[in-house]
Design a protein around this motif. Structure first.
Motif, PDB file in Angstrom:
ATOM      1  N   VAL A 105     -27.001  25.358  41.485  1.00 24.71           N
ATOM      2  CA  VAL A 105     -26.579  25.497  40.248  1.00 24.71           C
ATOM      3  C   VAL A 105     -25.055  25.120  39.952  1.00 24.71           C
ATOM      4  O   VAL A 105     -25.003  24.572  38.803  1.00 24.71           O
ATOM      5  N   LEU A 106     -24.222  25.471  41.001  1.00 26.67           N
ATOM      6  CA  LEU A 106     -22.943  24.918  40.913  1.00 26.67           C
ATOM      7  C   LEU A 106     -22.604  23.263  41.077  1.00 26.67           C
ATOM      8  O   LEU A 106     -22.143  22.772  40.013  1.00 26.67           O
ATOM      9  N   LEU A 107     -23.614  22.785  41.788  1.00 25.74           N
ATOM     10  CA  LEU A 107     -23.595  21.458  41.683  1.00 25.74           C
ATOM     11  C   LEU A 107     -24.149  20.817  40.461  1.00 25.74           C
ATOM     12  O   LEU A 107     -23.506  19.871  40.174  1.00 25.74           O
ATOM     13  N   PHE A 108     -25.012  21.334  40.091  1.00 25.62           N
ATOM     14  CA  PHE A 108     -25.776  20.792  38.871  1.00 25.62           C
ATOM     15  C   PHE A 108     -24.513  20.979  37.670  1.00 25.62           C
ATOM     16  O   PHE A 108     -24.513  20.146  36.904  1.00 25.62           O
ATOM     17  N   ALA A 109     -23.815  22.014  37.461  1.00 22.21           N
ATOM     18  CA  ALA A 109     -22.889  22.261  36.560  1.00 22.21           C
ATOM     19  C   ALA A 109     -21.615  21.041  36.608  1.00 22.21           C
ATOM     20  O   ALA A 109     -21.205  20.620  36.007  1.00 22.21           O
ATOM     21  N   VAL A 110     -21.572  20.653  38.071  1.00 24.33           N
ATOM     22  CA  VAL A 110     -20.469  19.765  38.061  1.00 24.33           C
ATOM     23  C   VAL A 110     -21.065  18.409  37.851  1.00 24.33           C
ATOM     24  O   VAL A 110     -20.423  17.620  37.138  1.00 24.33           O
ATOM     25  N   VAL A 111     -22.244  18.306  38.313  1.00 26.66           N
ATOM     26  CA  VAL A 111     -22.708  16.761  37.670  1.00 26.66           C
ATOM     27  C   VAL A 111     -22.836  16.917  35.902  1.00 26.66           C
ATOM     28  O   VAL A 111     -22.512  15.852  35.507  1.00 26.66           O
ATOM     29  N   VAL A 112     -23.416  17.730  35.741  1.00 26.97           N
ATOM     30  CA  VAL A 112     -23.470  17.726  34.047  1.00 26.97           C
ATOM     31  C   VAL A 112     -22.040  17.883  33.406  1.00 26.97           C
ATOM     32  O   VAL A 112     -21.878  17.115  32.474  1.00 26.97           O
ATOM     33  N   GLY A 113     -21.189  18.660  33.796  1.00 24.44           N
ATOM     34  CA  GLY A 113     -19.854  18.705  33.223  1.00 24.44           C
ATOM     35  C   GLY A 113     -19.171  17.389  33.485  1.00 24.44           C
ATOM     36  O   GLY A 113     -18.268  17.272  32.709  1.00 24.44           O
ATOM     37  N   GLY A 114     -19.044  16.712  34.547  1.00 27.63           N
ATOM     38  CA  GLY A 114     -18.288  15.728  34.650  1.00 27.63           C
ATOM     39  C   GLY A 114     -18.647  14.550  34.049  1.00 27.63           C
ATOM     40  O   GLY A 114     -17.917  13.395  34.004  1.00 27.63           O
ATOM     41  N   LEU A 115     -19.708  14.300  33.552  1.00 23.16           N
ATOM     42  CA  LEU A 115     -20.200  12.888  32.680  1.00 23.16           C
ATOM     43  C   LEU A 115     -19.363  12.622  31.332  1.00 23.16           C
ATOM     44  O   LEU A 115     -19.352  11.559  31.252  1.00 23.16           O
ATOM     45  N   ALA A 116     -18.520  13.753  31.126  1.00 25.06           N
ATOM     46  CA  ALA A 116     -17.974  13.681  29.919  1.00 25.06           C
ATOM     47  C   ALA A 116     -16.533  12.789  29.922  1.00 25.06           C
ATOM     48  O   ALA A 116     -15.838  12.310  29.238  1.00 25.06           O
ATOM     49  N   PHE A 117     -16.147  12.647  31.306  1.00 24.47           N
ATOM     50  CA  PHE A 117     -15.149  11.891  31.699  1.00 24.47           C
ATOM     51  C   PHE A 117     -15.202  10.526  32.068  1.00 24.47           C
ATOM     52  O   PHE A 117     -14.537   9.919  32.527  1.00 24.47           O
TER      53      PHE A 117
ATOM     54  N   CYS B  95     -32.691  14.890  36.736  1.00 28.71           N
ATOM     55  CA  CYS B  95     -32.636  16.032  37.712  1.00 28.71           C
ATOM     56  C   CYS B  95     -33.798  16.986  37.529  1.00 28.71           C
ATOM     57  O   CYS B  95     -34.105  17.294  36.371  1.00 28.71           O
ATOM     58  N   THR B  96     -34.310  17.348  38.932  1.00 24.48           N
ATOM     59  CA  THR B  96     -35.435  18.388  38.502  1.00 24.48           C
ATOM     60  C   THR B  96     -34.962  19.827  39.206  1.00 24.48           C
ATOM     61  O   THR B  96     -34.889  19.790  40.063  1.00 24.48           O
ATOM     62  N   PHE B  97     -35.062  20.680  38.488  1.00 27.88           N
ATOM     63  CA  PHE B  97     -34.710  21.939  38.912  1.00 27.88           C
ATOM     64  C   PHE B  97     -35.831  23.109  38.473  1.00 27.88           C
ATOM     65  O   PHE B  97     -36.170  23.036  37.373  1.00 27.88           O
ATOM     66  N   ASP B  98     -36.589  23.679  39.547  1.00 31.15           N
ATOM     67  CA  ASP B  98     -37.583  24.414  39.213  1.00 31.15           C
ATOM     68  C   ASP B  98     -38.866  23.918  38.382  1.00 31.15           C
ATOM     69  O   ASP B  98     -39.301  24.767  37.677  1.00 31.15           O
TER      70      ASP B  98
ATOM     71  N   TYR C  12     -29.925  13.099  32.026  1.00 30.10           N
ATOM     72  CA  TYR C  12     -28.547  13.063  31.761  1.00 30.10           C
ATOM     73  C   TYR C  12     -28.084  11.837  31.627  1.00 30.10           C
ATOM     74  O   TYR C  12     -28.148  10.857  32.362  1.00 30.10           O
ATOM     75  N   GLU C  13     -27.312  11.291  30.481  1.00 22.36           N
ATOM     76  CA  GLU C  13     -26.703  10.189  30.301  1.00 22.36           C
ATOM     77  C   GLU C  13     -25.322  10.068  30.634  1.00 22.36           C
ATOM     78  O   GLU C  13     -24.537  11.144  30.394  1.00 22.36           O
TER      79      GLU C  13
ATOM     80  N   GLU D 169     -25.208  12.507  45.045  1.00 20.19           N
ATOM     81  CA  GLU D 169     -24.844  13.509  45.889  1.00 20.19           C
ATOM     82  C   GLU D 169     -25.725  14.700  45.564  1.00 20.19           C
ATOM     83  O   GLU D 169     -25.718  15.562  46.583  1.00 20.19           O
ATOM     84  N   SER D 170     -26.321  14.744  44.488  1.00 21.75           N
ATOM     85  CA  SER D 170     -27.027  16.105  44.325  1.00 21.75           C
ATOM     86  C   SER D 170     -28.372  15.752  44.536  1.00 21.75           C
ATOM     87  O   SER D 170     -29.248  14.958  44.038  1.00 21.75           O
ATOM     88  N   GLU D 171     -29.109  16.630  45.343  1.00 25.00           N
ATOM     89  CA  GLU D 171     -30.261  16.481  46.243  1.00 25.00           C
ATOM     90  C   GLU D 171     -31.369  16.445  45.181  1.00 25.00           C
ATOM     91  O   GLU D 171     -32.233  15.598  45.214  1.00 25.00           O
ATOM     92  N   PRO D 172     -31.477  17.183  43.900  1.00 25.59           N
ATOM     93  CA  PRO D 172     -32.700  17.411  43.228  1.00 25.59           C
ATOM     94  C   PRO D 172     -32.355  16.085  41.867  1.00 25.59           C
ATOM     95  O   PRO D 172     -33.297  16.075  41.262  1.00 25.59           O
ATOM     96  N   CYS D 173     -31.575  15.340  42.023  1.00 26.80           N
ATOM     97  CA  CYS D 173     -31.458  14.202  41.183  1.00 26.80           C
ATOM     98  C   CYS D 173     -31.556  12.900  41.743  1.00 26.80           C
ATOM     99  O   CYS D 173     -31.218  12.765  42.994  1.00 26.80           O
TER     100      CYS D 173
END
Length: 63
Positions: A4-16, A26-29, A35-36, A56-60
């Protein structure tokens, strides 16, 4: 919790990142989300590229 933390970093970082439109799938559960690069909810760690964060994100995977 680690995923969840890694996902948040990936999702949050794309803005910059730049305006090119790479996609990260990404596939979770059993739920797949695409994500673009440049999505406003994405945040990357300092100096991290969208592509590197996705790889770096395993499910992505980079599309």
């Amino acid at each position: 919790m680690k995923k969840v933390l890694l996902f948040a970093v990936v999702v949050g970082g794309l803005a910059f990142t730049s305006c090119s439109k790479s996609e990260c799938e990404c596939t979770f559960d059993g739920v797949t989300t695409v994500y673009e690069e440049g999505d406003p909810e994405i945040v990357l760690a300092d100096g991290q590229s969208f592509e590197d964060a996705c790889k770096e994100s395993e499910p992505c995977k980079l599309k």
